[in-house]
Write an enzyme that holds these catalytic residues in place. Structure first.
Site, short mmCIF file in Angstrom:
data_model
loop_
_atom_site.label_atom_id
_atom_site.label_comp_id
_atom_site.label_asym_id
_atom_site.label_seq_id
_atom_site.Cartn_x
_atom_site.Cartn_y
_atom_site.Cartn_z
N GLY A 1 0.79 -1.24 0.00
CA GLY A 1 0.00 0.00 0.00
C GLY A 1 0.82 1.28 0.00
O GLY A 1 0.25 2.37 0.04
N GLU B 1 4.21 -6.63 1.53
CA GLU B 1 3.70 -7.00 0.19
C GLU B 1 3.59 -5.78 -0.72
O GLU B 1 2.48 -5.38 -1.09
CB GLU B 1 2.30 -7.61 0.34
CG GLU B 1 2.28 -9.04 0.78
CD GLU B 1 0.86 -9.53 1.07
OE1 GLU B 1 -0.09 -8.74 1.01
OE2 GLU B 1 0.72 -10.71 1.36
N PRO B 2 4.69 -5.15 -1.07
CA PRO B 2 4.60 -3.96 -1.92
C PRO B 2 4.34 -4.32 -3.38
O PRO B 2 4.93 -5.27 -3.90
CB PRO B 2 5.98 -3.32 -1.77
CG PRO B 2 6.89 -4.45 -1.44
CD PRO B 2 6.08 -5.50 -0.73
N GLY B 3 3.46 -3.59 -4.04
CA GLY B 3 3.20 -3.80 -5.46
C GLY B 3 3.51 -2.53 -6.22
O GLY B 3 4.58 -2.38 -6.83
N ARG B 4 2.59 -1.58 -6.11
CA ARG B 4 2.70 -0.32 -6.84
C ARG B 4 4.05 0.37 -6.62
O ARG B 4 4.64 0.90 -7.57
CB ARG B 4 1.60 0.62 -6.31
CG ARG B 4 1.50 1.94 -7.04
CD ARG B 4 0.61 2.92 -6.25
NE ARG B 4 -0.58 2.33 -5.76
CZ ARG B 4 -1.75 2.31 -6.39
NH1 ARG B 4 -1.86 2.86 -7.57
NH2 ARG B 4 -2.81 1.75 -5.83
N ARG C 1 -7.44 3.57 -14.41
CA ARG C 1 -7.39 4.21 -13.09
C ARG C 1 -8.05 5.60 -13.04
O ARG C 1 -8.77 5.89 -12.08
CB ARG C 1 -5.95 4.26 -12.56
CG ARG C 1 -5.31 2.86 -12.44
CD ARG C 1 -4.02 2.85 -11.64
NE ARG C 1 -4.26 3.14 -10.24
CZ ARG C 1 -4.06 4.30 -9.67
NH1 ARG C 1 -3.57 5.31 -10.36
NH2 ARG C 1 -4.33 4.49 -8.40
N TYR D 1 -10.93 5.50 -10.40
CA TYR D 1 -10.62 6.13 -9.10
C TYR D 1 -10.37 7.63 -9.21
O TYR D 1 -9.80 8.23 -8.30
CB TYR D 1 -9.33 5.54 -8.49
CG TYR D 1 -9.12 4.06 -8.61
CD1 TYR D 1 -9.99 3.16 -8.01
CD2 TYR D 1 -8.02 3.56 -9.29
CE1 TYR D 1 -9.76 1.79 -8.10
CE2 TYR D 1 -7.78 2.20 -9.39
CZ TYR D 1 -8.66 1.32 -8.80
OH TYR D 1 -8.42 -0.02 -8.88
N CYS E 1 -15.64 4.53 -26.43
CA CYS E 1 -16.96 5.15 -26.51
C CYS E 1 -17.53 5.37 -25.12
O CYS E 1 -18.51 4.74 -24.72
CB CYS E 1 -17.87 4.28 -27.36
SG CYS E 1 -17.29 4.22 -29.05
C1 LIG Z 1 -3.35 -8.28 0.03
C2 LIG Z 1 -2.66 -7.23 -0.72
N1 LIG Z 1 -1.33 -7.13 -0.60
C3 LIG Z 1 -0.63 -6.22 -1.28
C4 LIG Z 1 -1.26 -5.34 -2.15
C5 LIG Z 1 -0.39 -4.38 -2.90
O1 LIG Z 1 -0.70 -3.10 -2.67
P1 LIG Z 1 0.17 -1.94 -3.32
O2 LIG Z 1 0.24 -2.17 -4.78
O3 LIG Z 1 -0.62 -0.75 -2.98
O4 LIG Z 1 1.51 -1.97 -2.66
C6 LIG Z 1 -2.65 -5.37 -2.30
C7 LIG Z 1 -3.37 -4.39 -3.15
O5 LIG Z 1 -3.74 -3.34 -2.72
C8 LIG Z 1 -3.37 -6.36 -1.56
O6 LIG Z 1 -4.68 -6.46 -1.70
N1 LIG Z 2 -6.03 -1.51 -8.62
C1 LIG Z 2 -5.76 -0.52 -7.60
C2 LIG Z 2 -4.94 -1.01 -6.46
C3 LIG Z 2 -5.21 -2.40 -6.02
C4 LIG Z 2 -5.96 -2.50 -4.79
C5 LIG Z 2 -5.91 -3.93 -4.39
N2 LIG Z 2 -6.29 -4.16 -3.03
C6 LIG Z 2 -5.17 0.71 -8.25
O1 LIG Z 2 -5.03 0.76 -9.43
O2 LIG Z 2 -4.85 1.67 -7.59
#
Ligand SMILES: Cc1ncc(COP(=O)(O)O)c(C=O)c1O
Ligand SMILES: N[C@@H](CCCC[NH3+])C(=O)O
Length: 426
Positions: A243, A285-288, A325, A329, A356
């Protein structure tokens, strides 16, 4: 920063973006390998190597291809998947199964069987009936699996409502009412088929403030303490989710991993000392934050319409199909005319897509150099949740993905063809 301007042209990780657009076509996702690696290094330097017994599992939902799996593995991270498809991708990329963690609020029996067959490292159980499913699969296959419980910590994070996940009214996690959570904990501890590793929370995404992580942590620590008191059971692990916010625009805060993680590690240490236990292994658990700023999208400018006294619409050849996005959002982005990168930004335009839908707008009121049909427009910070959330709406093919590094480029996902889009139709 992996963006440079040379002779009025935008370069990304050493590559001329006009040449990329010419060679691979547009719309085009461009991912900088150096930028991804730099983020992984920041995680290593400020978390994995700074604190013992820690793991980082890249949240694959942000951006997943087999090449990305290979980079993540090489950089020493684990991976977090949320579906059979993500799990399949990781396995196909030869990602070590023991380094795969499986999240998700509605894992099917088939997905759980797949995860258990592959002997993955962790299943993050998101509901009470899921434990029963896992037990039945493990019984049949004579296996035992490591699990954590994802809890709903009941905190409200400061982000768009659709991407906050930790508040009480949420489809994610197990509610913390005593009559729900404690029987669940007891069942997991007693189960012959699972090793109960601990608790998991994920409060939301694109967070600029660490307050909700810290609140959720307190709730989890209380639960750890109650688990020791009630069942004499010490949970060896805690997963504090992802997050961590990134910069989409100049006005977004620049937050380091340390900003989020140091105060949490301090608190977990203090708690462990007070409780007289070994500090649990801490997982993030970093993604973004790993891939978001590592990506840009290149588009070709098409129709331009000026509505006198109201707005100028500049249409590009992609839109909500490659970046949903803004429509979903109201997310804000910034961009630049890649072939006029040094020209003064004297015009104000709305960059819209070709779908469209009136809501198919990528940037409202962008300050740009005057645009013409054929210009290349680059939007920044599109590495996360762009490609992974892309769709074929209006039968637009998914763009190609190109990986760039030190001036070299290589295609890692081919552009979809019209034929690809109808090939499963009978
Ligand atoms: C369980 C879980 N872990 C990790 C993430 C990764 O979040 P972020 O991409 O914001 O770091 C998410 C998505 O929000 C999630 O649902
Ligand atoms: N899909 C979202 C984040 C993922 C949220 C998952 N829990 C975004 O584009 O910001």
């Amino acid at each position: 920063m992996n963006r440079q301007v040379k002779n009025g042209i935008l370069y990304f990780d050493g590559c001329n973006t006009l040449e990329l657009a010419e060679k691979y076509g547009t719309p085009l996702y461009v991912i900088s390998e150096n930028a991804v690696v730099k983020k992984c290094k920041e995680i290593k330097d400020t978390f994995l190597q700074k604190y013992e017994r820690t793991r980082a599992a890249y949240a694959a939902k942000a951006f997943l291809t087999t090449t990305m799996c290979n980079i993540i593995e090489r950089e020493g991270l684990c991976i977090d998947v949320v579906s059979g498809g993500e799990l399949y991708t990781a396995i196909k990329a030869n990602f070590p199964p023991e380094k795969i963690e499986f999240n998700g609020n509605n894992k099917s029996l088939v997905e759980l069987e797949m995860a258990i067959d592959y002997n993955i490292g962790r299943i993050i159980v998101d509901g009470l009936d899921e434990l029963k499913l896992i037990e039945s699969v493990c019984k049949e296959k004579n296996k035992k699996v490591n699990i954590l419980y994802r809890i709903t910590p009941g905190v409200k994070s400061d982000s768009h409502d659709y991407i906050v996940t930790g508040k009480k009214d949420s489809k994610f996690g197990i509610p913390l009412d005593d009559e729900i959570i404690f029987p669940a904990i007891e069942q997991a501890i007693k189960s012959k088929y699972v090793n109960f590793m601990g608790f998991h929370f994920h409060v939301g995404s694109q967070l600029q403030d660490n307050a909700s992580h810290l609140k959720a942590l307190e709730t989890s620590l209380k639960l750890i303490k109650e688990t020791i008191e009630k069942y004499d059971y010490i949970t060896p692990e805690i997963n504090i989710g992802g997050g961590f916010g990134i910069r989409y625009t100049e006005s977004d805060e620049k937050r380091s991993y340390s900003y989020f993680l140091d105060p949490m590690m301090k608190r977990i240490d203090e708690f462990s000392k007070e409780a007289g236990i070994t500090r649990p292994e801490v997982v993030i658990e970093p993604g973004r934050s790993i891939v978001g700023e590592a990506g840009i999208t290149l588009y070709t400018v098409g129709t331009i319409k000026e509505i006198k006294g109201i707005r100028k619409y500049v249409s590009i050849d992609g839109g909500m199909t490659d970046n949903v996005r803004p429509a979903l959002y109201q997310a804000k982005y910034e961009g630049i005319v890649a072939n006029k990168a040094e020209e003064p930004k004297t015009d104000t335009v709305t960059i819209c897509g070709k779908c469209c839908e009136s809501g198919d707008i990528l940037i409202k009121d962008a300050k740009v150099a005057p645009l013409q049909r054929g210009d290349i427009f680059a939007i920044f910070s599109t590495g996360a949740y762009g490609y992974s959330m892309a769709s074929n709406y209006n039968k637009n093919p998914l763009p190609a993905v190109v990986l760039v590094k030190d001036g070299e480029s290589k295609i890692i996902v081919k552009r979809q063809s019209y034929e690809d889009m109808i090939k499963n139709e009978l």
